[in-house]
Design a protein around this motif. Structure first.
Motif, short mmCIF file in Angstrom:
data_model
loop_
_atom_site.label_atom_id
_atom_site.label_comp_id
_atom_site.label_asym_id
_atom_site.label_seq_id
_atom_site.Cartn_x
_atom_site.Cartn_y
_atom_site.Cartn_z
N TYR A 114 0.80 -1.22 0.00
CA TYR A 114 0.00 0.00 0.00
C TYR A 114 0.84 1.27 0.00
O TYR A 114 0.34 2.34 -0.23
N ARG A 118 4.29 3.26 -7.57
CA ARG A 118 4.39 2.29 -8.67
C ARG A 118 5.15 2.92 -9.84
O ARG A 118 4.58 3.23 -10.88
N LYS A 122 6.41 8.41 -12.20
CA LYS A 122 5.23 9.19 -11.83
C LYS A 122 5.60 10.54 -11.23
O LYS A 122 4.77 11.43 -11.15
N TRP B 135 -1.29 10.42 6.69
CA TRP B 135 -1.80 9.16 6.13
C TRP B 135 -3.16 8.84 6.76
O TRP B 135 -3.38 9.12 7.93
N PRO B 139 -3.04 0.44 8.20
CA PRO B 139 -2.97 -0.57 7.15
C PRO B 139 -3.07 -2.02 7.60
O PRO B 139 -3.52 -2.86 6.83
N TYR B 144 -8.75 -2.61 5.91
CA TYR B 144 -8.08 -1.44 5.32
C TYR B 144 -8.14 -1.48 3.79
O TYR B 144 -7.88 -2.52 3.18
N PHE B 146 -6.58 -0.13 0.27
CA PHE B 146 -5.34 0.47 -0.20
C PHE B 146 -5.64 1.77 -0.94
O PHE B 146 -6.56 1.83 -1.74
N PRO B 147 -4.83 2.81 -0.68
CA PRO B 147 -5.08 4.08 -1.36
C PRO B 147 -4.64 4.01 -2.83
O PRO B 147 -3.68 3.32 -3.17
N TYR B 150 -1.91 9.44 -3.30
CA TYR B 150 -1.40 10.06 -2.07
C TYR B 150 -0.67 11.34 -2.42
O TYR B 150 0.17 11.36 -3.32
N ASP B 154 -0.98 10.12 -8.43
CA ASP B 154 -1.82 8.99 -8.77
C ASP B 154 -0.97 7.72 -8.68
O ASP B 154 0.07 7.62 -9.32
N ASN B 155 -1.39 6.78 -7.88
CA ASN B 155 -0.54 5.61 -7.67
C ASN B 155 -1.16 4.34 -8.25
O ASN B 155 -1.10 3.28 -7.65
N THR B 156 -1.76 4.45 -9.40
CA THR B 156 -2.23 3.23 -10.07
C THR B 156 -1.39 3.04 -11.32
O THR B 156 -0.82 3.99 -11.86
#
Lengths: 161, 161, 375
Positions: A114, A118, A122, B135, B139, B144, B146-147, B150, B154-156
Motif C-alpha cells: 500500500y 508504482r 510518476k 496518512w 494498514p 483497510y 489500499f489508497p 497520495y 496517482d498511484n495506479t
C-alpha cells in the motif's frame, strides 16, 4: 573527430563544438550518491573495486547540486516520492535519470503493498530503465553507457539556439 | 520457569488483571486486562523470580472485532520467556503504555499505533512512526482499503496484462 | 573570561545523506556541535512487507523476506523458514540445515563487511571500504553460484533449501575461508589496531549493559555492552548445537571501554572470524549427508490455527518472526522484529549531549539499515 592529415600535423583534430561538449559531458557523468534500498548496495558495488564505474568517468557526489545523473536505486515509497522530486529539482541542467531495478521502474515486487510508488516516472522523468531485482553491476554499467550514447546524440548548442 | 509457573505467579499477584493461560498455541500466552498491563509488566520486570528484563517484541494482531496487543518477554538472567496479550475492541482501542517499564517499548508502541491504531495511554510521544503524518487509516487492519492516490500522486499503474 | 553567547538551532539530516545508512532522517536540535535532542524520522522505506505477508502464500512470501534485510538476506530467509517450519511442523533434512548454516554465516560475513567498512568510512577513513567491498564480492560469487543471485538470494525454503550445492562448491568455500582468514588479519593491521581509529571511537557513547537490555539492543550491539548472549549458543536452533564457536564480548582496554563504539566495531570483526569457523565445521560435515535431498517438494500447504514467535541471530541482532496462522495457506499475521528497529529507537535516548560527529559514529556503530527499521 578526424585529423586533417593533408594540411596539419597529426596531433591536430577537427570536430564541431557540440561533439566536443558532448564528449566532455558524457565522460564525466557524476552521479548522485543516492541508495534508496536493495539496489543501493549494488550501486555501491558498482562503484566498488570490481565493477569500478569510475572507468567511465562516473564518480559519486553527495550533493545533487554537483550531479549530472540521478540513479534511482531502489524502492520509492509514497513518503519518499516528494523528496526524490526535490532532489531532482536541485540538480542543475542538463540532467539524466536512470531508474534502477524493478521497484523504481514499476513498483516491482511491492505492487502488492500500500505504501510504494508504482514507478518513479510518476514523479520525475526517466531516461533509462534498468531491469532486475536488483540489476547486476554489469547491467548498471551498460545503462550508464547507454546514457552516454544518448548524450553523444544530443545537439546541445543547436537546441539552445 | 515454565508457562504455568509464570501464569500462577502473575495470577496470584493480580487476580483481577490476569486472565487464563492459553496453551493451545505453540507459545502459550496469558491474557491481561488492558488497565492492568502496565502494572503486570512492571511486576514481570521487577520480580526476582520472573526477571523479564527484555521486551523482545511488541506488536498487534487484528482479531476480527478486536485488536490484540502481543508482548513477547524474555529474561536474560533466567533464560525463560512469556507471551502476554491484551485484547481491546476495535471501536475503542485504548490500553496502557509500558514505556515506563522498558524504554524500547517507545517505538514498538508508536509502530503499533501507526499500523493498527491502538492508542497507548501515557505514551510520551504517540505519533505515527513509519507512515507520513497525514496518512489515512491503519494498514494492518483487515478492513483497510489500499489508497490509489497520495499527496496528489496517482498511484495506479496499468501493466497491460 | 566572558562566556560565548550561543544559540540553539534546528538541523535536518537526511533522508538523503551519505552517512545515514539508507533513507533515514534525523531532526536535530544542536547548540554548536553538541546535540541536545535528536528525533529520528523513519519510514522512508516502509514497503508494507508485513501486510504483504498476509496476502502471499507461505512459500510465496520467501522472496519478500530477502527485502526485510537486504544486506544479509540469507539470515532473513533463514529466520522466516525457521518460523514457518515450527508453525507447520515441517522438518528440514540435515543437508538442508548444513547448507543453510553455511550460507547464513557467509551472509553474516558479507553483512559485517559492509558494517565495518561503512563505519570506518563514516568516521573518515575511506580506504577500508573498498577493501571490504572487494571481499564482499568474493562472498557474493560463492552465493551466486549456489543460488543465482548476488544480493536477494531467495535460497532457503520452508523445509530445506532451493537448490543443492553445485559440485566442487565446498572446495571453493574452504578456499575462500583460507583467504579470508588472512584478510581479517590485514583488516586488523589496517584499522582495528589503528591508533587513530581507537582514539576516535574509544569511550564514545558508552552504553552500560542494563541500559542496552532496556533499550532492546540485541546481537553484536548487546554483546559489545558486555552481555554474553548469543541465540545461536544460548537458545540453539537448527544445527548450531553441534557447532563450536566463541561468542565475542566487549572488553575494556587501553583507550576503550565496554559498551563504546569501538567495541561494537571490534565485536563484528571477531564475529567474522567465528563465522569462518562455523562455515569450516559445516563444510566438513557435508560429506556425511551426500545423497540426501535438501530440496522440499514445492507445494502449497495450509496451517491450522496457531501462532509462534521464533528468534534467530541475524547480523544486526535478534530477528524475531511472529507468525499467526488461521487455517488457510496464507498467514493471518506476519511480523518481523529486527535488531535495527530497536537500535534506532535507542538513538533518541542516547544522543542527548553528544557531539554531532559522534552521532554519526553511534548510528554507524549500531549498523542500522533502513529496510530493517521500516520493513
Amino acid at each position: 573527430m578526424m585529423s586533417l592529415y593533408n594540411e596539419l600535423p597529426s596531433t591536430f583534430v577537427t570536430t564541431n563544438v557540440d561533439k566536443l561538449i558532448n564528449w566532455g559531458r558524457a565522460s564525466s557523468l557524476w552521479y548522485l550518491l543516492f541508495g534508496l534500498a536493495c539496489c543501493g548496495i549494488e550501486l555501491m558495488q558498482t562503484g566498488g573495486p570490481r565493477a569500478d564505474i569510475d572507468r567511465f568517468g562516473s564518480v559519486p557526489r553527495a550533493t545533487p547540486r554537483q550531479s549530472d545523473l540521478m540513479i534511482v536505486a531502489g524502492t520509492v515509497t509514497l513518503k519518499m516520492a516528494s523528496r526524490v522530486k526535490l532532489l531532482y529539482d536541485q540538480m542543475p541542467h542538463p540532467k539524466y535519470v536512470i531508474s534502477m531495478g524493478s521497484c523504481s521502474n514499476c513498483g516491482g515486487l511491492f505492487d502488492l503493498g500500500y505504501s510504494v510508488l508504482r514507478g518513479v516516472d510518476k514523479v520525475i522523468p526517466v531516461d533509462l530503465y534498468v531491469p532486475g531485482c536488483p540489476p547486476r553491476p554489469e547491467a548498471l554499467t551498460e545503462g550508464l553507457i547507454q546514457v552516454q550514447d544518448k548524450i553523444h546524440r544530443e545537439r546541445y548548442l543547436a537546441r539552445n539556439n | 520457569m515454565n508457562a504455568e509457573a509464570i501464569h500462577q505467579t502473575l495470577k496470584k499477584r493480580f487476580p483481577d488483571g490476569v486472565g487464563e493461560l492459553h496453551t493451545e498455541t505453540i507459545d502459550p500466552w496469558i491474557e491481561v486486562q488492558p488497565e492492568h498491563i502496565a502494572d503486570v509488566c512492571r511486576f514481570c520486570k521487577e520480580d526476582e523470580a520472573l526477571g523479564f528484563d527484555f521486551l523482545s517484541n511488541l506488536t498487534g494482531v487484528d482479531a476480527h472485532n478486536d485488536l490484540l496487543v502481543v508482548y513477547h518477554l524474555y529474561a536474560y538472567g533466567k533464560r525463560h520467556s512469556a507471551v502476554l496479550k491484551v485484547r481491546v475492541p476495535k471501536g475503542k482501542p485504548v490500553t496502557k503504555t509500558v514505556t515506563t517499564v522498558w524504554r524500547t517499548a517507545n517505538w514498538f508502541e508508536r509502530e503499533c499505533y501507526d499500523l493498527l491504531g491502538v492508542r497507548f495511554e501515557g505514551h510520551p510521544d504517540l505519533r505515527r512512526l513509519l507512515l507520513p503524518d497525514d496518512w489515512e487509516g491503519h494498514p494492518l487492519r483487515k478492513e483497510y482499503m489500499f489508497p490509489t492516490e497520495y499527496g496528489g500522486i496517482d498511484n495506479t499503474r496499468d501493466y497491460g496484462f | 573570561m566572558a562566556t560565548l553567547r550561543t544559540q540553539e538551532m534546528e538541523l535536518n539530516m537526511g533522508p538523503h545523506h551519505p552517512s545515514t545508512h539508507g533513507v533515514i532522517r534525523f531532526i536535530l536540535r544542536t547548540d554548536g556541535e553538541v546535540v541536545s535532542e535528536c528525533k529520528p524520522d523513519v519510514g522512508y522505506l516502509h514497503r508494507s512487507i508485513e501486510k504483504i505477508g498476509e496476502l502471499c502464500t507461505y512459500n510465496g512470501f520467501m522472496p519478500y523476506t530477502d527485502r526485510v534485510d537486504y544486506v544479509a538476506a540469507m539470515n532473513a530467509n533463514f529466520a522466516y523458514a525457521l518460523a514457518v517450519e515450527k508453525l507447520a511442523g515441517i522438518e528440514c533434512p540435515r543437508r538442508g540445515d548444513l547448507l543453510r548454516i553455511i550460507t547464513a554465516e557467509l551472509g553474516r560475513i558479507s553483512s559485517h563487511l559492509i558494517a565495518v567498512g561503512t563505519m570506518a568510512m563514516d568516521v573518515g577513513a575511506i580506504t577500508p571500504f573498498p577493501y571490504a567491498l572487494r571481499e564482499r564480492e568474493r562472498v557474493n560469487d560463492l552465493l551466486e553460484e549456489i543460488c543465482g543471485a548476488r544480493l536477494t538470494f531467495n535460497y532457503h525454503r520452508i523445509g530445506g533449501v532451493g537448490w543443492d550445492m553445485p559440485e566442487g562448491w565446498d572446495k571453493k568455500v574452504l578456499k575462500f575461508c583460507d583467504n579470508f582468514a588472512r584478510i581479517t588479519d590485514e583488516f586488523d593491521r589496517l584499522i582495528t589496531k589503528n591508533h587513530i581509529f581507537i582514539e576516535r571511537l574509544g569511550e564514545v557513547v558508552v552504553i552500560p549493559a542494563e541500559d542496552a537490555i532496556d533499550f532492546g539492543l540485541s546481537g553484536p550491539n548487546l554483546r559489545a555492552s558486555g552481555v554474553d548472549f548469543d541465540l545461536r549458543r544460548d537458545e540453539p536452533y537448527s544445527l548450531y548445537k553441534e557447532l563450536e564457536f566463541e561468542v565475542p564480548v566487549g572488553m575494556d582496554g587501553p583507550g576503550y571501554a565496554v559498551g563504546d563504539c569501538y567495541n561494537r566495531f571490534v565485536v563484528r570483526v571477531h564475529e567474522m572470524r567465528e563465522s569462518l569457523r562455523i562455515v569450516r565445521q559445516c563444510v566438513a560435515k557435508l560429506p556425511e549427508t551426500a545423497g540426501e535431498n535438501p530440496i522440499p517438494k514445492p507445494k502449497n500447504f495450509k496451517v491450522k490455527e496457531n501462532e509462534c514467535y521464533v528468534r534467530s541471530e541475524a547480523p544486526r541482532g535478534e530477528m524475531g518472526i511472529y507468525v499467526v496462522s488461521d487455517g488457510s495457506d496464507k498467514a493471518w499475521r506476519y511480523r518481523a522484529r529486527t535488531g535495527s528497529f530497536t537500535a534506532m529507537g535507542a538513538v533518541e535516548h542516547l544522543s542527548a549531549g553528544i557531539m554531532l560527529a559522534d552521532l554519526v559514529a553511534l548510528v554507524a556503530s549500531f549498523d542500522v539499515v533502513a529496510p530493517e527499521i521500516d520493513r
